[in-house]
Write an enzyme that holds these catalytic residues in place. Structure first.
Site, PDB file in Angstrom:
ATOM      1  N   GLY A 182       0.806  -1.217   0.000  1.00  0.00           N
ATOM      2  CA  GLY A 182       0.000   0.000   0.000  1.00  0.00           C
ATOM      3  C   GLY A 182       0.836   1.262   0.000  1.00  0.00           C
ATOM      4  O   GLY A 182       2.065   1.233  -0.122  1.00  0.00           O
ATOM      5  N   LEU A 198       1.638   3.463   2.400  1.00  0.00           N
ATOM      6  CA  LEU A 198       2.647   3.513   3.462  1.00  0.00           C
ATOM      7  C   LEU A 198       3.497   2.259   3.494  1.00  0.00           C
ATOM      8  O   LEU A 198       4.726   2.323   3.641  1.00  0.00           O
ATOM      9  CB  LEU A 198       1.956   3.709   4.810  1.00  0.00           C
ATOM     10  CG  LEU A 198       2.850   3.647   6.054  1.00  0.00           C
ATOM     11  CD1 LEU A 198       3.933   4.724   5.997  1.00  0.00           C
ATOM     12  CD2 LEU A 198       2.017   3.794   7.327  1.00  0.00           C
ATOM     13  N   ASP A 219      -5.575 -13.123   3.909  1.00  0.00           N
ATOM     14  CA  ASP A 219      -6.788 -12.399   4.268  1.00  0.00           C
ATOM     15  C   ASP A 219      -6.747 -12.136   5.775  1.00  0.00           C
ATOM     16  O   ASP A 219      -6.872 -13.062   6.576  1.00  0.00           O
ATOM     17  CB  ASP A 219      -8.012 -13.235   3.896  1.00  0.00           C
ATOM     18  CG  ASP A 219      -9.318 -12.560   4.260  1.00  0.00           C
ATOM     19  OD1 ASP A 219      -9.290 -11.419   4.761  1.00  0.00           O
ATOM     20  OD2 ASP A 219     -10.385 -13.179   4.050  1.00  0.00           O
ATOM     21  N   ILE A 220      -6.564 -10.873   6.160  1.00  0.00           N
ATOM     22  CA  ILE A 220      -6.408 -10.561   7.585  1.00  0.00           C
ATOM     23  C   ILE A 220      -7.704 -10.757   8.361  1.00  0.00           C
ATOM     24  O   ILE A 220      -7.684 -10.773   9.596  1.00  0.00           O
ATOM     25  CB  ILE A 220      -5.878  -9.128   7.804  1.00  0.00           C
ATOM     26  CG1 ILE A 220      -6.857  -8.084   7.248  1.00  0.00           C
ATOM     27  CG2 ILE A 220      -4.503  -8.980   7.180  1.00  0.00           C
ATOM     28  CD1 ILE A 220      -6.440  -6.650   7.544  1.00  0.00           C
ATOM     29  N   TYR A 241      -9.077  -0.671   6.168  1.00  0.00           N
ATOM     30  CA  TYR A 241     -10.146  -0.081   5.367  1.00  0.00           C
ATOM     31  C   TYR A 241     -10.064   1.419   5.617  1.00  0.00           C
ATOM     32  O   TYR A 241     -10.402   1.894   6.702  1.00  0.00           O
ATOM     33  CB  TYR A 241     -11.485  -0.644   5.827  1.00  0.00           C
ATOM     34  CG  TYR A 241     -12.649  -0.369   4.900  1.00  0.00           C
ATOM     35  CD1 TYR A 241     -13.070  -1.328   3.989  1.00  0.00           C
ATOM     36  CD2 TYR A 241     -13.335   0.839   4.944  1.00  0.00           C
ATOM     37  CE1 TYR A 241     -14.151  -1.094   3.148  1.00  0.00           C
ATOM     38  CE2 TYR A 241     -14.411   1.088   4.114  1.00  0.00           C
ATOM     39  CZ  TYR A 241     -14.812   0.123   3.218  1.00  0.00           C
ATOM     40  OH  TYR A 241     -15.874   0.370   2.385  1.00  0.00           O
ATOM     41  N   THR A 292      -4.943   6.437  13.398  1.00  0.00           N
ATOM     42  CA  THR A 292      -5.339   7.658  12.704  1.00  0.00           C
ATOM     43  C   THR A 292      -5.754   8.769  13.661  1.00  0.00           C
ATOM     44  O   THR A 292      -6.126   8.510  14.815  1.00  0.00           O
ATOM     45  CB  THR A 292      -6.526   7.349  11.772  1.00  0.00           C
ATOM     46  OG1 THR A 292      -7.019   8.553  11.184  1.00  0.00           O
ATOM     47  CG2 THR A 292      -7.660   6.689  12.549  1.00  0.00           C
ATOM     48  N   TYR A 335     -15.201   4.979  10.597  1.00  0.00           N
ATOM     49  CA  TYR A 335     -13.775   4.723  10.387  1.00  0.00           C
ATOM     50  C   TYR A 335     -12.985   4.964  11.670  1.00  0.00           C
ATOM     51  O   TYR A 335     -12.185   4.124  12.094  1.00  0.00           O
ATOM     52  CB  TYR A 335     -13.244   5.616   9.272  1.00  0.00           C
ATOM     53  CG  TYR A 335     -11.742   5.562   9.118  1.00  0.00           C
ATOM     54  CD1 TYR A 335     -11.103   4.406   8.669  1.00  0.00           C
ATOM     55  CD2 TYR A 335     -10.943   6.668   9.434  1.00  0.00           C
ATOM     56  CE1 TYR A 335      -9.720   4.347   8.541  1.00  0.00           C
ATOM     57  CE2 TYR A 335      -9.569   6.615   9.304  1.00  0.00           C
ATOM     58  CZ  TYR A 335      -8.962   5.460   8.850  1.00  0.00           C
ATOM     59  OH  TYR A 335      -7.601   5.405   8.730  1.00  0.00           O
ATOM     60  N   LYS A 349     -10.936   2.055  14.036  1.00  0.00           N
ATOM     61  CA  LYS A 349      -9.507   2.120  14.356  1.00  0.00           C
ATOM     62  C   LYS A 349      -9.290   2.198  15.867  1.00  0.00           C
ATOM     63  O   LYS A 349      -8.339   1.605  16.407  1.00  0.00           O
ATOM     64  CB  LYS A 349      -8.858   3.320  13.668  1.00  0.00           C
ATOM     65  CG  LYS A 349      -8.895   3.264  12.157  1.00  0.00           C
ATOM     66  CD  LYS A 349      -8.072   2.123  11.605  1.00  0.00           C
ATOM     67  CE  LYS A 349      -6.612   2.470  11.474  1.00  0.00           C
ATOM     68  NZ  LYS A 349      -5.844   1.446  10.732  1.00  0.00           N
ATOM     69  N   TRP A 406      -3.290  12.318   7.279  1.00  0.00           N
ATOM     70  CA  TRP A 406      -3.222  12.872   5.924  1.00  0.00           C
ATOM     71  C   TRP A 406      -2.008  12.349   5.160  1.00  0.00           C
ATOM     72  O   TRP A 406      -1.176  13.125   4.665  1.00  0.00           O
ATOM     73  CB  TRP A 406      -3.189  14.397   5.988  1.00  0.00           C
ATOM     74  CG  TRP A 406      -4.440  15.030   6.500  1.00  0.00           C
ATOM     75  CD1 TRP A 406      -5.387  14.451   7.305  1.00  0.00           C
ATOM     76  CD2 TRP A 406      -4.866  16.374   6.268  1.00  0.00           C
ATOM     77  NE1 TRP A 406      -6.368  15.353   7.587  1.00  0.00           N
ATOM     78  CE2 TRP A 406      -6.091  16.545   6.978  1.00  0.00           C
ATOM     79  CE3 TRP A 406      -4.341  17.446   5.568  1.00  0.00           C
ATOM     80  CZ2 TRP A 406      -6.788  17.735   6.974  1.00  0.00           C
ATOM     81  CZ3 TRP A 406      -5.043  18.655   5.564  1.00  0.00           C
ATOM     82  CH2 TRP A 406      -6.247  18.796   6.251  1.00  0.00           C
TER      83      TRP A 406
END
Length: 239
Positions: free
Chosen positions: A10, A12, A36-37, A61, A101, A125, A129, A150
């Protein structure tokens, strides 16, 4: 050191992979097709087969708006997967780095948040998290929770890329909100910072680039940089 990166392809994860690989570590990064996590058996097979000293969890996600429409999918990928991860490492106990996040906060403080501030997410979201954070914090000792914000970089979809594409393809004014303030964080810098973080005590950390801006100001800056193409790009502020 043997490092396993979940989400290693991804935005990061790619930079973390490159940085650790160039530093001489033994690296394994997992593809979605290979692991598949949300499936504990799939995840455990991948971890057991590699036997890592460090697991970097950079998968998730991340579509904030879509999380509101599909909250259970967001919770399954972001929250339930943490249970799967901890169950998979119960015997080997590697160090875990989990990227979280700034959405675990409500944004009402008016100044930068610290690690001691009370979390109060206002969307699915952020909740997903935060639940993952709580699961890790309550059931494991050797962890780093890294809250960042961001993210932008060269290895995946991010805000600057989206703005650039819209500016180039559209002849209309681009509307961008101005009431959301954050610290844009370059993924290569975050990957390098992770090495220094591993020298610190286990716990929760806020790691971003310095400074802050709004989505509108960032979009305007991007538009100004692109004017050398011979077009004048228009960005309009909305609230």
């Amino acid at each position: 050191m043997k490092v396993l990166i979940i989400g290693g392809y991804g935005l990061l994860g790619t930079d973390i992979y490159n940085y650790f690989k160039n530093s001489g570590h033994t690296i394994c990064r997992l593809k979605k097709e290979e692991c598949d996590i949300t499936d504990i058996y799939s995840l455990k097979r991948s971890i057991t087969g590699f036997e890592p000293d460090l697991i970097v969890h950079a998968a998730g996600y991340t579509n904030v708006e879509l999380s509101e429409q599909k909250p259970m999918e967001a919770y399954n990928i972001n929250s339930v997967s943490m249970y799967n991860l901890l169950s998979s490492v119960a015997e080997s106990e590697p160090t875990i780095v989990f990227f979280s996040t700034d959405y675990v906060f409500d944004g009402e403080k008016g100044s930068p948040y610290t690690e001691e501030d009370r979390c109060h997410p206002i969307n699915a979201y952020g909740f997903s998290k935060l639940i993952a954070e709580d699961i890790l914090r309550a059931n494991y000792k050797k962890y780093y929770i890294v809250r960042t914000s961001w993210l932008f970089g060269k290895s995946g979809k991010c805000f600057p890329e989206v703005i650039l594409n819209k500016l180039v393809s559209s002849t209309q004014t681009l509307n961008v909100v101005s009431d959301q303030i954050g610290s844009p964080t370059y993924t290569e810098d975050l990957a390098k910072g992770l090495v220094d973080l591993l020298k610190c005590p286990y716990g929760t950390y806020h790691v971003t680039n310095s400074g802050s801006t709004s989505w509108f100001e960032l979009a305007c800056s991007i538009a100004q940089k692109k004017r050398f193409l011979g077009r004048t790009y228009s960005v309009h502020c909305i609230k």
